[in-house]
Design an enzyme around this catalytic site. Structure first.
Site, mmCIF file in Angstrom:
data_model
loop_
_atom_site.group_PDB
_atom_site.id
_atom_site.type_symbol
_atom_site.label_atom_id
_atom_site.label_comp_id
_atom_site.label_asym_id
_atom_site.label_seq_id
_atom_site.Cartn_x
_atom_site.Cartn_y
_atom_site.Cartn_z
ATOM 1 N N ASP A 1 0.933 -1.110 -0.237
ATOM 2 C CA ASP A 1 0.030 0.017 -0.003
ATOM 3 C C ASP A 1 0.760 1.196 0.080
ATOM 4 O OD1 ASP A 1 -1.928 1.828 -0.014
ATOM 5 O OD2 ASP A 1 -3.288 0.761 1.529
HETATM 6 C C1 NOJ Z 1 -3.819 3.935 0.524
HETATM 7 C C2 NOJ Z 1 -5.205 3.249 0.261
HETATM 8 O O1 NOJ Z 1 -5.019 2.367 1.632
HETATM 9 C C3 NOJ Z 1 -5.393 2.259 -0.711
HETATM 10 O O2 NOJ Z 1 -6.718 1.525 -0.502
HETATM 11 C C4 NOJ Z 1 -5.181 2.948 -2.055
HETATM 12 O O3 NOJ Z 1 -5.461 1.871 -2.883
HETATM 13 C C5 NOJ Z 1 -3.756 3.337 -2.227
HETATM 14 N N1 NOJ Z 1 -3.685 4.233 -1.009
HETATM 15 C C6 NOJ Z 1 -3.380 4.046 -3.474
HETATM 16 O O4 NOJ Z 1 -4.067 5.256 -3.780
#
Ligand code: NOJ
Length: 707
Positions: A260
């Site tokens: 993530d």
């Molecule tokens: C953080 C989030 O937790 C995730 O769900 C998302 O896909 C990513 N950022 C990318 O934006």
């Protein structure tokens, strides 16, 4: 792909594992040096070796980035573009928790299909969706992005989403590859606080939390995003048990793993790596392929390999998976795949897509109470008040490209019937003259709720009451003896006791681009509401975590006539939720007969057929979701009091009676144990069929294994 891999220098290989934002390529790098570029400590060579891009605005932007990149690249492997397309690209659909309320996976598929058609015109190849995280805690802001508390329902919705994204295959334009997230157990963040510790037993992890991710993979998700939390003290992003033992060994996943945002680097904050070199080591050995928005691999992997700490084989395996994904997405044939301004003009926000969003919205609302005030008569004079009366902020969080200015408000769609409208949340802002005008109305519609910013990532709450004492507005209106219809806009279950005196209560969640129109059509009965709750609505915060498929305990509380002191209950609130999982009303009146089983003993090579007759005892046609739950009475481990195993959403004409049949197979009787293995034990099972988890008809049968 192996030939291509062999042509890459080690730096080029490592680059394939780096994901950065598009502004690294399109803006003047000198301007950016003070910002993110410097933070990631990436020089131009590393930037132009990166393998993928996070987020892109339009076809022009994508083509600009790709062209610039390919011009500079020695080996000319195209960038792959990934983005968060969660419940629509520009045509926005209901938020996932709302779609889950439809109990109709076909609608999730439609949402994903339209999302893929629209987003791919901007040159996006991968969406970071679906979110398969199970949550039993409405304080967690991200419940809005998920499909609720039940592993089976989440799994079915997630399968629909993945199918819709992939369409005819990720190699064809107009389709997206799916990245399921957040692996694993992210929804169990302690006390609902985002990014917080997760402490799950192996049993809960395997039996409740992991199945939906697995279903997404079986449906074809090609990537898995790791979660921010730890599992057994080890951050998911570098967790060998999750990424290697479960994902690769047990589930034989051959796709790409991705961190993530910055979650690889964050393992330092978790306290499991002392510096970025160790971060890189733990990432690659732990099983992480792409790192999103951090640069441990780019800055440290080469040295770790040349010093002999990391086997180059690990790097090669990860890079090969990324190259295979690019190949399968058709990028080697066309690096600009999908990106087209012309197609975007034709397809994005088309009338057909808006209609699809409207149809999904129709089935995503849940009628929680109705004493007969709904559907409204066409001649009723209406007063419309509350913070959502004329607000356009109803498409929901995680809709980056959604255009709030393009869709209608409730005030606009209801204008012909309105005698008064005021968009205000505070009772103190309503004057005597406002209430005089309200007095002219036959019905007062209160459009209440939490703002879009109250849920989503990093938007958890400790208190889930309706903000700003909005129930006082209801109390005030009731003083005038008016009939009230309360509409709720929110991204999580709320405490709703203060609203129970309203004549009708409609849970709208956030319904996307067609929010206002879809609500109007339900209010006037053009559409008969059919949604059911995918999460329990608690009575008090102290009940959380609260979920229908709990264990019995050794001292179960048997209800109001149980005067035993030493049983599992509270002194100050009952155990049951205010509104349970699976609950939702209709304008029709559905009546269930007794269950007929074709046999009372099921042998191990057999199935059982359960039939029930459902009567629409009303003059209104509508959908009913018939829910089937099972309880396994005795096993090696304690089993939940009830578990959803199947459901069928069926259309009924006025006064129509239908026999509904379910085939129970061994799969419905199996449970997953704490080793992650499927177990099937003989014994007594009870089958429950009904309109909600707390309104069912039951029948028993035995499952017998013949020696
Ligand atoms: C953080 C989030 O937790 C995730 O769900 C998302 O896909 C990513 N950022 C990318 O934006």
């Amino acid at each position: 792909m192996k030939d291509l891999l062999n042509q890459l220098t080690i730096k080029e290989k490592i680059g394939q594992l780096l994901q950065i934002a598009p502004f690294f390529f399109i803006k003047d790098l000198k301007i950016e040096v003070a910002g993110p570029v410097e933070e990631l400590n990436l020089n131009e060579e590393k930037i132009f070796n990166a393998g993928s891009v996070l987020g892109i605005g339009s076809a022009e932007e994508m083509m600009d980035v790709q062209e610039k990149y390919l011009k500079r690249s020695r080996i000319k492997i195209p960038l792959i573009f990934m983005a968060d397309i969660i419940h629509g690209y520009k045509t926005i659909f209901p938020v996932p928790i709302a779609m889950a309320s439809s109990f109709n996976p076909k609608l999730a598929e439609i949402c994903a299909r339209v999302s893929a058609i629209e987003a791919s015109t901007a040159g996006i190849h991968v969406t970071f969706s679906p979110m398969a995280d199970l949550s039993r805690d409405p304080r967690w802001g991200r419940v809005v992005e998920g499909f609720g508390e039940d592993p089976y329902l989440i799994g079915e919705m997630v399968k629909g989403m993945v199918k819709g994204y992939i369409g005819t295959g990720i190699n064809h334009p107009g389709n997206l590859a799916s990245c399921v997230k957040h692996f694993a157990g992210y929804g169990a963040s302690e006390a609902g606080r985002d990014y917080n510790t997760v402490d799950l037993s192996r049993l809960s992890l395997y039996s409740q939390y992991l199945p939906a991710y697995k279903k997404a993979l079986e449906a074809g998700s090609r990537l898995v995003m790791t979660s921010f939390n730890t599992i057994d003290g080890v951050p998911s992003t570098v967790n060998k048990f999750l990424l290697r033992d479960v994902l690769r060994e047990k589930w034989e996943f051959t796709g790409v793993t991705i961190s993530d945002y910055d979650s690889l680097k964050q393992i330092m904050a978790h306290g499991v790596a002392k510096d970025m070199e160790e971060v890189a080591y733990k990432g690659i050995t732990g099983g992480l392929d792409i790192e999103m928005a951090s640069s441990a691999y780019s800055n440290h992997l080469e040295k770790l390999i040349s010093d002999g700490y990391v086997d180059i084989q690990l790097l090669d395996e990860a890079v090969l998976r990324v190259l295979e994904l690019k190949r399968d997405c058709g990028l080697f044939e066309d690096p600009y795949k999908g990106a087209s301004t012309k197609l975007a003009e034709e397809l994005v926000l088309s009338a057909e897509h808006k209609l699809a969003s409207l149809e999904v919205a129709h089935e995503s609302m849940v009628l929680l109470k109705n004493d007969g005030v709904l559907p409204l008569s066409k001649t009723s004079k209406i007063a419309l008040i509350g913070p959502y009366a004329s607000s356009r902020a109803t498409i929901g969080p995680w809709s980056w490209h959604g255009r709030r200015d393009l869709h209608e408000t409730l005030e606009e769609v209801l204008k012909e019937q309105l005698v008064f409208c005021k968009n205000d949340v505070l009772i103190t802002n309503y004057t005597d003259s406002d209430f005089e005008k309200i007095a002219f109305a036959d019905v007062v519609i209160l459009a209440l709720g939490e703002s879009e910013e109250c849920s989503g990532e990093a938007h958890s709450k400790s208190n889930i009451v309706l903000p700003n004492k909005q129930d006082l507005l209801l109390k005030m209106v009731e003083k005038y003896g008016k009939k009230t219809v309360t509409l709720l806009f929110n991204g999580r279950p709320l405490l709703l006791q203060g609203l129970l005196s309203t004549n009708a209560l409609l849970e709208c969640w956030f319904l996307g681009s067609q929010s206002a129109l879809s609500i109007k059509e339900v209010l006037y009965g053009k559409i008969n509401p059919s949604g059911k709750l995918p999460m329990s609505f608690p009575r008090s915060i102290g009940q959380i975590p609260l979920y229908y498929n709990h264990l019995n305990t050794g001292r179960p509380y048997k209800g109001p006539n149980d005067h035993n002191v030493f049983v599992s209950k509270y002194l100050d609130v009952e155990n049951k939720p205010l509104f349970p999982f699976g609950y939702g009303l209709s304008y029709s009146n559905f009546e269930y007969s007794l269950i007929k089983l074709d046999k009372s003993i099921m042998l191990d090579n057999e199935t059982i057929e359960a039939k029930i007759t459902v009567l629409n005892n009303s003059d209104i046609a509508g959908y009913e979701t018939v829910e089937l739950y099972i309880k396994d009475h005795f096993a090696m481990i304690s089993r939940p009091v009830l578990e959803l195993k199947q459901f069928k959403k069926i259309w009924f004409e006025p006064n129509e009676c239908k026999e509904v049949s379910f085939i129970i197979t061994k799969e419905d009787l199996v449970y997953i144990n704490s080793d992650g293995n499927n177990v099937l034990e003989p014994g007594t099972f009870t089958l429950f069929i009904g309109k909600s988890s707390d309104q069912t008809i039951s029948e028993h049968f035995e499952y017998v294994i013949k020696k």
